[in-house]
Design an enzyme around this catalytic site. Sequence first.
Site, PDB file in Angstrom:
ATOM      1  N   SER A  12       0.824  -1.221   0.000  1.00  0.00           N
ATOM      2  CA  SER A  12       0.000   0.000   0.000  1.00  0.00           C
ATOM      3  C   SER A  12       0.850   1.260   0.000  1.00  0.00           C
ATOM      4  CB  SER A  12      -0.938  -0.006   1.213  1.00  0.00           C
ATOM      5  OG  SER A  12      -0.173  -0.014   2.409  1.00  0.00           O
ATOM      6  N   GLU A 113      18.898  17.594  -4.927  1.00  0.00           N
ATOM      7  CA  GLU A 113      19.528  16.483  -4.199  1.00  0.00           C
ATOM      8  C   GLU A 113      20.723  15.987  -4.991  1.00  0.00           C
ATOM      9  OE1 GLU A 113      16.720  13.545  -2.743  1.00  0.00           O
ATOM     10  OE2 GLU A 113      15.235  15.108  -2.489  1.00  0.00           O
ATOM     11  N   HIS A 234      21.917   4.975   1.780  1.00  0.00           N
ATOM     12  CA  HIS A 234      21.765   6.425   1.911  1.00  0.00           C
ATOM     13  C   HIS A 234      22.927   6.924   2.742  1.00  0.00           C
ATOM     14  CE1 HIS A 234      20.252  10.375   2.768  1.00  0.00           C
ATOM     15  NE2 HIS A 234      19.270  10.189   1.910  1.00  0.00           N
ATOM     16  N   ARG A 281      24.793   9.452  -5.027  1.00  0.00           N
ATOM     17  CA  ARG A 281      24.730   8.846  -3.702  1.00  0.00           C
ATOM     18  C   ARG A 281      25.740   7.726  -3.474  1.00  0.00           C
ATOM     19  NH1 ARG A 281      18.633   7.966  -1.998  1.00  0.00           N
ATOM     20  NH2 ARG A 281      18.593  10.227  -1.856  1.00  0.00           N
ATOM     21  N   HIS A 342      19.147   1.639   2.011  1.00  0.00           N
ATOM     22  CA  HIS A 342      18.052   2.577   1.745  1.00  0.00           C
ATOM     23  C   HIS A 342      17.134   2.124   0.616  1.00  0.00           C
ATOM     24  CE1 HIS A 342      16.085   6.453   1.737  1.00  0.00           C
ATOM     25  NE2 HIS A 342      16.456   6.721   0.504  1.00  0.00           N
ATOM     26  N   GLU A 366       9.396  -0.163  -5.888  1.00  0.00           N
ATOM     27  CA  GLU A 366      10.744  -0.593  -5.498  1.00  0.00           C
ATOM     28  C   GLU A 366      10.960  -2.091  -5.688  1.00  0.00           C
ATOM     29  OE1 GLU A 366      11.940   0.867  -1.653  1.00  0.00           O
ATOM     30  OE2 GLU A 366      13.874  -0.153  -1.735  1.00  0.00           O
ATOM     31  N   ARG A 377      20.303   4.468  -8.197  1.00  0.00           N
ATOM     32  CA  ARG A 377      19.137   5.334  -8.386  1.00  0.00           C
ATOM     33  C   ARG A 377      19.468   6.803  -8.120  1.00  0.00           C
ATOM     34  NH1 ARG A 377      15.057   7.264  -4.582  1.00  0.00           N
ATOM     35  NH2 ARG A 377      16.588   6.575  -3.053  1.00  0.00           N
ATOM     36  N   SER A 382      12.403   7.591  -7.341  1.00  0.00           N
ATOM     37  CA  SER A 382      11.630   6.380  -7.038  1.00  0.00           C
ATOM     38  C   SER A 382      10.150   6.661  -6.837  1.00  0.00           C
ATOM     39  CB  SER A 382      12.204   5.677  -5.814  1.00  0.00           C
ATOM     40  OG  SER A 382      12.557   6.633  -4.854  1.00  0.00           O
TER      41      SER A 382
END
Length: 536
Positions: A12, A113, A234, A281, A342, A366, A377, A382
């Site tokens: 969900s 970012e 992350h 990242r 992450h 994901e 990524r 995402s």
Amino acid sequence: MAITTDCLVLGSGIAGLTFALSAARHGSVIVVTKRAREDSATAWAQGGVAAVLAADDSVERHVADTLTAGAGLCHDLAVELCVKEGPAAIRQLIDFGVPFSRNEHGELDLGREGGHTARRVAHAGDITGREIERTLLARAAETPNIQLLDWHMGVDLIVLSKFGGPDTCVGAYVLDEKNGVVKRVLARQTVIATGGAGKVYLYTSNPDVATGDGVAMAYRAGAEIANMEFYQFHPTCLHHPQARTFLISEALRGEGAILRHPETREAFMKRHHEMADLAPRDIVARAIDFEMKKSGSDYVLLDITHKPASFVKERFPNIHAECLRYGMDLTERPLPVVPAAHYLCGGITSDLHGRTSLPGLMAIGESACTGLHGANRLASNSLLEGLVLGRRAADKVGVLLPELRQSPWPDVPEWQIGSAVPSDEAVVVTQNWDEIRRLMWNYVGIVRSDSRLRRAARRVALLEEEIREYYWKHLVTRDLLELRNIATVAELIISCAASRRESRGLHSTLDYTATRADLAEDTVCKRGVLPHLRGR
Ligand code: SIN
């Protein structure tokens, strides 16, 4: 009695709910979610949704940034499609009522970012995911064709070939956690949207639900899985004994925060990449790992104290408040941060309509591997993928349903409990769970080696044998199912990592430090077929 529905959605989060809301126009939808409906990684997303929304940005730039981060493994079509459809997806969220932050002119306030060369992250303060989840759930609750089953967890997919039929998925056995009963849910289309598997590692930014259930179920059912070696860490989670999973959004670095050495206070990212603190990242996480190992420190520092306190408090109210709870004021002192697992860039291979290699089964979000993320990524891509693929998969179901409805419901047996008894030794579950998470962290983390992977593979094989034995003797519980799934995901990450003889994106190994142009291919595997490279 079987429960029947046009679409069965497992999960969900943003992908599952977007699918459900669109698919409800075509037929009935059951959404199964293993805890409370809002317990999803989406609700924890701080950053936002990346899309081309500024006049000085372009589709070409967003595509280029995604490809650069993806280190040669992105699928061009998936990237182009998601980037092009991004602005419309944001507009739909605005129509649904998501309160994105705006500037004094009433325009969307766009954040930046790591890896992005432009401001393009639409956000709702620093609780973007929570606002999106709340909005989508509210809409789902008022949509008559959608039924949400909280505290229900998929046990196994129902595949007709197990009962002498074709290789087609026709639903899932689902555990009702409140009474321990396993229900048989038959569906014209089954959709996995169960998210990632951060809990396979000792330290993760993910919620407890992130146990790779969909990937493990799809693997057991015979669907193809890809690129599991690319687990994104992350760079900045708060280092505090009571806050092991609290993420400090990359948006802080987007607003000027600087990573510093804990003793010398050097801004060390300048030594590692020309984009310094806004490098992709994988590079930032590896640089932090390197600095921590070199200095023997348990953390590095993230410093935003040079920005006005009023700006920091207004832009990051949730992060500021949460840090204060742990006695840290980020406007006054740098925060101690560490990398943590992450995001799963690999997953169940699926096409640009969500279809997997197993007829009747779709995968989105994901848990899917569409080729958008490649080997790493790009931040905030995402939620974008969940929105775009969730809608596209639902549109495809709309086309397929009239024909699918022509077939009678298949005759498949109820869940068999055989001579299983209630689980009597919870310690077996917790012990195995701890072992897997620790060995994955130590042997299959940010930097790997052949010998560490071999050690990890031997231990996981042993644990899987024990878990299998325990599983067949005992009645299923959520803990036991999650343990079984996490062990499968660990096996897949290790075997995919061991098969890649180069360093690329998120997969970095001491034994093969170069990136090889001839190996720019996906790692694919399925049950009974070992991981191997396949061209795109
Ligand atoms: C963050 O806010 O740093 C996380 C965003 C993302 O993972 O996309």
